[in-house]
Design a protein around this motif. Structure first.
Motif, PDB file in Angstrom:
ATOM      1  N   GLY A 134       0.143-101.102  45.630  1.00  0.00           N
ATOM      2  CA  GLY A 134      -0.092-100.864  44.108  1.00  0.00           C
ATOM      3  C   GLY A 134      -1.628-100.686  44.103  1.00  0.00           C
ATOM      4  O   GLY A 134      -1.997 -99.727  43.187  1.00  0.00           O
ATOM      5  N   ARG A 135      -2.348-101.234  44.798  1.00  0.00           N
ATOM      6  CA  ARG A 135      -3.752-101.184  44.917  1.00  0.00           C
ATOM      7  C   ARG A 135      -4.264 -99.752  45.268  1.00  0.00           C
ATOM      8  O   ARG A 135      -5.108 -99.032  44.856  1.00  0.00           O
ATOM      9  CB  ARG A 135      -4.740-102.191  45.828  1.00  0.00           C
ATOM     10  N   TRP A 136      -3.532 -99.321  46.338  1.00  0.00           N
ATOM     11  CA  TRP A 136      -4.042 -97.993  46.976  1.00  0.00           C
ATOM     12  C   TRP A 136      -3.492 -96.870  45.955  1.00  0.00           C
ATOM     13  O   TRP A 136      -4.237 -95.857  45.812  1.00  0.00           O
ATOM     14  CB  TRP A 136      -3.216 -97.795  48.201  1.00  0.00           C
ATOM     15  N   TRP A 137      -2.420 -97.063  45.487  1.00  0.00           N
ATOM     16  CA  TRP A 137      -1.826 -96.087  44.293  1.00  0.00           C
ATOM     17  C   TRP A 137      -2.979 -96.051  43.190  1.00  0.00           C
ATOM     18  O   TRP A 137      -3.005 -94.668  42.619  1.00  0.00           O
ATOM     19  CB  TRP A 137      -0.430 -96.457  43.991  1.00  0.00           C
TER      20      TRP A 137
ATOM     21  N   ARG B  59      -0.697 -81.050  39.343  1.00  0.00           N
ATOM     22  CA  ARG B  59       0.533 -80.668  39.976  1.00  0.00           C
ATOM     23  C   ARG B  59       0.777 -81.650  41.080  1.00  0.00           C
ATOM     24  O   ARG B  59       2.091 -82.189  41.373  1.00  0.00           O
ATOM     25  CB  ARG B  59       0.790 -79.324  40.550  1.00  0.00           C
ATOM     26  N   LEU B  60      -0.083 -82.024  41.878  1.00  0.00           N
ATOM     27  CA  LEU B  60      -0.177 -83.294  42.715  1.00  0.00           C
ATOM     28  C   LEU B  60       0.329 -84.265  42.268  1.00  0.00           C
ATOM     29  O   LEU B  60       1.306 -84.739  43.172  1.00  0.00           O
ATOM     30  CB  LEU B  60      -1.293 -83.007  43.825  1.00  0.00           C
ATOM     31  N   LEU B  61      -0.286 -84.663  41.496  1.00  0.00           N
ATOM     32  CA  LEU B  61       0.080 -85.876  40.857  1.00  0.00           C
ATOM     33  C   LEU B  61       1.712 -85.978  40.560  1.00  0.00           C
ATOM     34  O   LEU B  61       2.254 -87.125  40.777  1.00  0.00           O
ATOM     35  CB  LEU B  61      -0.871 -86.306  39.793  1.00  0.00           C
ATOM     36  N   VAL B  62       2.257 -85.147  39.757  1.00  0.00           N
ATOM     37  CA  VAL B  62       3.284 -85.243  39.292  1.00  0.00           C
ATOM     38  C   VAL B  62       4.385 -85.182  40.519  1.00  0.00           C
ATOM     39  O   VAL B  62       5.519 -86.015  40.541  1.00  0.00           O
ATOM     40  CB  VAL B  62       3.542 -83.954  38.291  1.00  0.00           C
ATOM     41  N   GLU B  63       4.188 -84.303  41.425  1.00  0.00           N
ATOM     42  CA  GLU B  63       4.849 -84.261  42.609  1.00  0.00           C
ATOM     43  C   GLU B  63       5.097 -85.540  43.391  1.00  0.00           C
ATOM     44  O   GLU B  63       6.098 -86.203  43.811  1.00  0.00           O
ATOM     45  CB  GLU B  63       4.519 -83.185  43.735  1.00  0.00           C
ATOM     46  N   VAL B  64       3.845 -86.210  43.408  1.00  0.00           N
ATOM     47  CA  VAL B  64       3.944 -87.547  44.412  1.00  0.00           C
ATOM     48  C   VAL B  64       4.375 -88.434  43.684  1.00  0.00           C
ATOM     49  O   VAL B  64       5.249 -89.487  44.101  1.00  0.00           O
ATOM     50  CB  VAL B  64       2.305 -87.899  44.639  1.00  0.00           C
TER      51      VAL B  64
ATOM     52  N   ALA C 227      -5.529 -92.164  33.859  1.00  0.00           N
ATOM     53  CA  ALA C 227      -5.177 -92.941  35.254  1.00  0.00           C
ATOM     54  C   ALA C 227      -4.680 -94.302  35.010  1.00  0.00           C
ATOM     55  O   ALA C 227      -3.484 -94.772  35.500  1.00  0.00           O
ATOM     56  CB  ALA C 227      -6.245 -93.313  36.220  1.00  0.00           C
ATOM     57  N   VAL C 228      -5.022 -95.121  33.843  1.00  0.00           N
ATOM     58  CA  VAL C 228      -4.422 -96.122  33.501  1.00  0.00           C
ATOM     59  C   VAL C 228      -3.110 -95.899  32.930  1.00  0.00           C
ATOM     60  O   VAL C 228      -2.191 -96.936  33.545  1.00  0.00           O
ATOM     61  CB  VAL C 228      -5.509 -96.982  32.507  1.00  0.00           C
ATOM     62  N   ALA C 229      -2.729 -95.044  32.094  1.00  0.00           N
ATOM     63  CA  ALA C 229      -1.533 -94.914  31.683  1.00  0.00           C
ATOM     64  C   ALA C 229      -0.600 -94.318  32.957  1.00  0.00           C
ATOM     65  O   ALA C 229       0.580 -94.976  32.910  1.00  0.00           O
ATOM     66  CB  ALA C 229      -1.537 -93.689  30.886  1.00  0.00           C
ATOM     67  N   VAL C 230      -1.112 -93.432  33.855  1.00  0.00           N
ATOM     68  CA  VAL C 230      -0.182 -93.114  35.022  1.00  0.00           C
ATOM     69  C   VAL C 230       0.249 -94.432  35.777  1.00  0.00           C
ATOM     70  O   VAL C 230       1.668 -94.508  36.237  1.00  0.00           O
ATOM     71  CB  VAL C 230      -0.777 -92.102  35.774  1.00  0.00           C
ATOM     72  N   VAL C 231      -0.708 -95.074  36.045  1.00  0.00           N
ATOM     73  CA  VAL C 231      -0.520 -96.460  37.159  1.00  0.00           C
ATOM     74  C   VAL C 231       0.268 -97.349  36.493  1.00  0.00           C
ATOM     75  O   VAL C 231       1.485 -97.989  36.917  1.00  0.00           O
ATOM     76  CB  VAL C 231      -1.945 -97.016  37.516  1.00  0.00           C
ATOM     77  N   ALA C 232       0.091 -97.500  35.123  1.00  0.00           N
ATOM     78  CA  ALA C 232       0.912 -98.580  34.397  1.00  0.00           C
ATOM     79  C   ALA C 232       2.227 -98.099  34.180  1.00  0.00           C
ATOM     80  O   ALA C 232       3.249 -99.078  34.534  1.00  0.00           O
ATOM     81  CB  ALA C 232       0.243 -98.777  32.935  1.00  0.00           C
ATOM     82  N   ALA C 233       2.463 -96.862  34.034  1.00  0.00           N
ATOM     83  CA  ALA C 233       3.946 -96.412  34.071  1.00  0.00           C
ATOM     84  C   ALA C 233       4.588 -96.508  35.455  1.00  0.00           C
ATOM     85  O   ALA C 233       5.740 -96.889  35.471  1.00  0.00           O
ATOM     86  CB  ALA C 233       3.942 -94.836  33.560  1.00  0.00           C
ATOM     87  N   THR C 234       3.985 -96.176  36.450  1.00  0.00           N
ATOM     88  CA  THR C 234       4.701 -96.230  37.748  1.00  0.00           C
ATOM     89  C   THR C 234       4.703 -97.642  38.150  1.00  0.00           C
ATOM     90  O   THR C 234       5.767 -97.883  38.788  1.00  0.00           O
ATOM     91  CB  THR C 234       3.772 -95.143  38.674  1.00  0.00           C
ATOM     92  N   LEU C 235       3.883 -98.395  37.948  1.00  0.00           N
ATOM     93  CA  LEU C 235       4.017 -99.694  38.508  1.00  0.00           C
ATOM     94  C   LEU C 235       5.059-100.543  37.459  1.00  0.00           C
ATOM     95  O   LEU C 235       5.850-101.369  38.150  1.00  0.00           O
ATOM     96  CB  LEU C 235       2.683-100.547  38.296  1.00  0.00           C
ATOM     97  N   GLY C 236       5.430-100.100  36.284  1.00  0.00           N
ATOM     98  CA  GLY C 236       6.214-100.664  35.662  1.00  0.00           C
ATOM     99  C   GLY C 236       7.583-100.240  35.970  1.00  0.00           C
ATOM    100  O   GLY C 236       8.731-101.063  36.102  1.00  0.00           O
TER     101      GLY C 236
END
Length: 225
Positions: A135-138, A97-102, A165-174
């Motif tokens: 991006g690195r901190w995220w 839930r925290l990950l979704v909200e942030v 984590a790779v999927a989430v980071v790739a999507a948000t950085l994209g």
């Protein structure tokens, strides 16, 4: 004291103006005269605070990282739960839930805050060497959060926290790249759609509710004639 306040305001104006120029033009095409004009200060004042474009870009990245950290801290939960409303049935435990909200707040920030948008853009700009930005901190934060969620049993069986984590980071950085380089308008709806696709396979199923007392379990066997 007055000089210190004035200097701090000048520095803030330069960081914001630089972020706007970096976000619009990219690092390579951004010029210090253009930044000083947008900030409304002389080039001499700019060089006093930031002797080079690289130092100015690093300051923008540092400000963007601090902004991202504030987003995460604002949503971080006090003991007992995560702040903010529910994100939907089957959304998993507190970590998810925290990950979704942030991630939702990050997308809103990328649309509204040029410093945050430029910080992510600078980190992935091929014309710079060594730029990391927020991006690195995220990436580190998402990996750590999903490892904790895995340890707490929030992830579905067989789901690797590293792969998630790779999927989430790739999507948000994209999304950050689209916002910074193409002026793409981001909306919370995009994040909702992303999580609607990802969460069903990511989150562990909710625990089965125990049978209500006084209600016998269904009997098996042939139906009465």
């Amino acid at each position: 004291m007055v000089k210190q306040v004035r200097a701090a305001r000048t520095r803030q104006a330069l960081v914001r103006a630089a972020a706007e120029v970096f976000a619009d033009d990219g690092y390579a095409l951004a010029s210090l005269p253009a930044i000083s004009r947008r900030a409304g200060v002389s080039t001499g004042a700019l060089h006093f605070h930031f002797p080079s474009k690289d130092l100015l870009a690093r300051e923008v990245e540092a400000a963007a990282t601090a902004s991202l950290q504030r987003l995460a801290a604002r949503q971080d939960a006090p003991p007992g739960g995560v702040s903010g409303g529910p994100v939907g049935a089957g959304a998993g435990g507190a970590g998810l839930r925290l990950l979704v909200e942030v991630s939702r707040d990050l997308v809103l920030g990328l649309s509204a805050d040029p410093v945050l948008r430029a910080g992510f853009g600078l980190g992935g700009d091929p014309s710079r060497k060594g730029g990391e930005g927020p991006g690195r901190w995220w990436s580190e934060w998402v990996h750590a959060l999903l490892r904790e969620a895995h340890g707490a049993g929030e992830l579905a069986e067989g789901v690797s926290p590293e792969a998630a984590a790779v999927a989430v980071v790739a999507a948000t950085l994209g999304l950050a790249g689209l916002a910074s380089r193409h002026r793409f308008h981001l909306s919370p709806h995009l994040v909702e759609q992303f999580w609607a696709l990802l969460l069903p396979g990511l989150a562990a199923p909710p625990p089965r509710r125990p049978a209500r007392p006084g209600i016998p379990a269904a009997e098996t066997g042939p139906a009465p004639r």
